[in-house]
Enzyme design. Structure first.
Site, mmCIF file in Angstrom:
data_model
loop_
_atom_site.group_PDB
_atom_site.id
_atom_site.type_symbol
_atom_site.label_atom_id
_atom_site.label_comp_id
_atom_site.label_asym_id
_atom_site.label_seq_id
_atom_site.Cartn_x
_atom_site.Cartn_y
_atom_site.Cartn_z
ATOM 1 N N ASP A 149 1.346 15.268 6.176
ATOM 2 C CA ASP A 149 1.591 13.856 5.909
ATOM 3 C C ASP A 149 0.884 13.513 4.588
ATOM 4 O OD1 ASP A 149 2.424 11.269 6.002
ATOM 5 O OD2 ASP A 149 2.034 11.033 8.133
HETATM 6 C C1 BGC Z 1 3.793 8.482 6.644
HETATM 7 C C2 BGC Z 1 4.957 9.398 6.920
HETATM 8 C C3 BGC Z 1 5.892 9.408 5.744
HETATM 9 C C4 BGC Z 1 5.113 9.841 4.531
HETATM 10 C C5 BGC Z 1 5.951 10.051 3.285
HETATM 11 C C6 BGC Z 1 3.161 8.702 5.297
HETATM 12 O O1 BGC Z 1 2.274 7.709 4.967
HETATM 13 O O2 BGC Z 1 2.832 8.642 7.660
HETATM 14 O O3 BGC Z 1 5.600 9.020 8.109
HETATM 15 O O4 BGC Z 1 6.998 10.215 6.004
HETATM 16 O O5 BGC Z 1 4.117 8.869 4.276
HETATM 17 O O6 BGC Z 1 6.324 8.853 2.705
#
Ligand code: BGC
Length: 741
Positions: A277
């Site tokens: 993440d």
């Molecule tokens: C989120 C994810 C997301 C990622 C990419 C993160 O802050 O937890 O769910 O896919 O960002 O944008």
């Protein structure tokens, strides 16, 4: 170009042709060959996904040191970099673009929690197909960070909006449908994208509903409740997954070889790649798990984390770690191989640059019709006193009140990366359209926005209600109150909405509440103040027409809750599939909805100051007609492990309107070596019935579906007695029994 560079260029052209540029289908052998030609920097580059606008990106692309980009909006730049990667780098490896296309791209469908309320896998699949079509054609996105299949039992957690609720089975079925919708039958289809079930895993159990917080759950709870939806998505072919931000029992998932190697690769044989993440690799330091970013890079790659996004621990440190012998080259190769394989499966080697932007696929009449169908199917009717709903189209006037009646942005919900307010049809617009010249629409927002406490608009709202036959109040949360990091300690109606409701109530005009929110809210008093109550979630682009269809009877609601609806924050975490305990509360099986009289003082599990049953149980939802369940049968009544039973029930539409009912199949394993939940969903079917019509609904229940993780953490189905319910929600129906010998 100076002479030396020219010479190097010529040599490379002779000795290392841009392998990936050869227009021949990729093979496993080809992939291995490509790997042998890659420098360490190029390999690390494949693990690096960043934002397109970051400084120095073009240089990195030219050096072949970027795997792809995230949430791209700058399409000219994207096309430029795609060409550089394929035509001007040493090896010509194509880029892959990932994006958060969570519940639609430009045509926005209901938030996933709302989608789950429709209990309709085909619609989930179709919405995902449309999202893929729009995203691939206009943004070159071939990888979506969806579906989010984190089971959530806590409405305080902002991200409950992004998932399919509290049940592993429902989440798994719908998540798998989304995967099929995004991916189609062949990922090489340029109108499809690779799915990325997230956030692997257990993230939904963040303590206190605070996002990113510690998760401390037993391995059995993890395996029986949180992991099955992921397995369902991988079985449906998802080739990537995103590791959760959270730690699980002390080990951050991003550095957990138990999760990323043992469970995912060794047990499940997952051969796709794992993406971190955002910045989660560097955050291993903040967790107190790694001393610095170099250690974090080492821990993550050793754990089996392939792609890093936003932070740059791999880019900054992997080469040194390899040179120092701390990370074997084989680990890097494994990760690169997995990424290249997905690029290959997507057909990127043969077709690396998407065709020119095709705007004409956006917001087509068919897509908008699907969005409208999904919006209305996601609506859950929670109360309908004296059949106030559906409203007759002949009524002379309707008051449309509330901060969410005409909030085009607010109704889109969280994760609106590409969605646009201007595309949105609000309830006010839809009701005005439907009313035409015959019905007077008296509109007053009452409050400027969902969180406003300024009551200066109440006078207009009261006047609108007084002048109308019925008042429809659009209350709840706007998009900005939900989603990632938007957790709530209180689940009340925000701002002065409760006061607005009281003021309108005082007019005596009958009240319909349409709640638009990313989670269930505490609505006890609002339920009392209204004659009818609809939960519409954040319904997306066509939310307005979808809700109007339900209000005026164009569509008979059939939505069912994908979560147990808490009466108060104090009941959280709440879920229907809980243990019986040694002192069960006799009310837990009660079909009595809204029974406030129960005070559990007699040493049974519960509260002295509140009922312990939820406001509405999981699976609950009314219709404008009524359905009767009878004659539940299980045949045969005794089976051997490995066999299955047939469950049938007669479902009758006993009312005067045609409607759909979602018939649900629940089981309970009565005695087991590990005590099992009081009920678990194992099947559902959406059935359409004309007034008076009956149908036999049949389910096949395999003994495998009854399995759980035993004390040795083995998945087993134990012999013994089971109860089965076929019912309209998780709290009603009479069980029948069968036995596994
Ligand atoms: C989120 C994810 C997301 C990622 C990419 C993160 O802050 O937890 O769910 O896919 O960002 O944008």
């Amino acid at each position: 170009m100076n002479f030396t560079n020219l010479l190097i260029g010529v040599c490379i052209a002779v000795t290392a042709p841009a392998w990936a540029r050869q227009a021949k289908p990729m093979t496993e052998q080809g992939l291995e060959e490509l790997l042998t030609r890659m420098s360490v920097r190029e390999k690390i580059g494949q693990l690096n996904f960043c934002r397109i606008g970051e400084p120095g990106v073009e240089k990195l692309v030219r050096a072949g040191e970027v795997g792809g980009f995230l949430n791209v909006r700058e399409h000219a730049l994207r096309e430029k970099y795609e060409k550089i990667a394929v035509k001007e780098t040493r090896l010509g490896i194509p880029l892959l673009h990932g994006a958060d296309v969570i519940h639609g791209y430009r045509t926005i469908f209901p938030i996933p929690l709302g989608q789950a309320a429709a209990w309709n896998p085909s619609l989930c699949e179709e919405a995902a197909r449309i999202a893929a079509l729009e995203a691939t054609a206009t943004a070159g996105v071939r990888w979506t960070f969806s579906p989010m299949v984190d089971v959530a039992r806590d409405a305080r957690w902002g991200r409950i909006a992004e998932g399919c609720g509290e049940d592993p089975y429902l989440t798994g079925v719908l998540g798998a449908a989304m995967v099929r919708g995004y991916q189609g039958k062949d990922l090489r289809d340029p109108a499809r994208m690779a799915a990325c079930p997230k956030h692997f895993a257990g993230y939904g159990a963040s303590e206190g509903g605070r996002d990113y917080n510690t998760v401390d759950i037993s391995e059995r709870t993890l395996r029986d409740f949180y992991l099955p939806p992921f397995k369902a998505c991988f079985d449906a072919g998802a080739p990537t997954t995103m590791s959760a931000f959270s730690e699980l029992n002390g080990v951050p998932i991003t550095g957990s070889s138990f999760m990323l190697r043992q469970v995912l690769r060794d047990e499940w044989k997952f051969d796709g790649f794992v993406v971190s993440d955002a910045k989660a690799v560097s955050q291993l330091v903040a967790h107190g798990f790694s001393e610095n970013e170099k250690d974090a890079a080492q821990a993550a790659i050793q754990a089996g984390l392939d792609v890093e996004i936003i932070s740059t621990c791999y880019v900054d440190h992997l080469q040194t770690l390899i040179a120092e012998g701390k990370v074997p080259m084989q680990l890097l190769d494994e990760a690169v191989r997995r990424i290249l394989r997905v690029k290959w499966k997507l057909g990127l080697f043969e077709n690396p640059t998407p065709a020119a932007v095709k705007e004409n696929v956006l917001l087509t009449p068919e897509s908008l019709a699907t969005a409208r169908a999904f919006a209305r199917q996601s609506v859950v009717l929670l109360k309908n006193e004296k059949e106030l709903l559906p409203l007759r189209k002949e009524i002379p006037s309707v008051a449309v009140i509330g901060p969410l009646a005409d909030d085009g942005k607010g109704q889109l919900g969280c994760w609106m990366v590409y969605g646009k307010e201007k595309d949105t049809r609000t309830p006010l617009q839809a009701i005005r359209e439907l009313a035409g010249t015959k019905m007077k629409v008296n509109y007053a927002a009452g409050l400027k926005n969902a969180t406003s406490t300024d009551q200066s608009g109440f006078g207009d709202a009261v006047r609108a209600a007084k002048e109308s036959s019925v008042a429809v109040l659009f209350l709840g949360e706007d998009a900005s109150m939900t989603g990632e990091a938007h957790n709530r300690a209180f689940l009340n109606l925000p701002g002065a909405q409760r006061d607005l409701l009281k003021a309108v109530k005082a007019t005596g005009t009958p009240i319909v509440i349409v709640l638009m929110a990313g989670r269930p809210l505490e609505i006890g008093p609002a339920l009392d103040d209204s004659s009818a109550f609809l939960m519409a979630w954040h319904p997306g682009t066509m939310g307005g027409p979808g809700i109007a269809d339900v209000l005026f009877g164009e569509y008979n609601p059939a939505g069912k809750l994908p979560v147990s609806w808490p009466r108060s924050v104090g009941q959280i975490p709440i879920h229907y599939n809980h243990g019986n305990t040694g002192r069960p509360n006799p009310m837990q099986f009660s079909p009595a909805i809204n029974d406030e009289t129960q005070l559990d003082t007699s040493h049974v599990t519960g509260y002295v100051d509140s009922a312990s049953v939820p406001q509405f149980p999981f699976g609950y939802g009314l219709s404008y007609t009524k359905f009767g369940y009878s004659n539940v049968r299980v045949e045969p009544s005794q089976i051997h492990s490995g066999d299955s039973v047939n469950v049938t029930v007669t479902l009758k539409n006993t009312g005067a309107r045609a409607g759909d009912e979602v018939a649900q199949l629940y089981i309970r394993d009565l005695v087991a070596s590990v005590a099992q939940p009081v009920r678990e969903l194992k099947g559902f079917q959406r059935v359409s019935l004309a007034p008076g019509e009956s149908k036999t609904v049949a389910f096949v229940l395999t003994s495998d579906a009854l399995a759980f993780h035993n004390r040795e953490m083995k998945r087993v189905t134990e012999p013994g007695k089971f109860q089965v319910w076929a019912s309209g929600d998780s709290a009603s129906g009479q069980p029948v029994e069968f036995e596994i010998k």
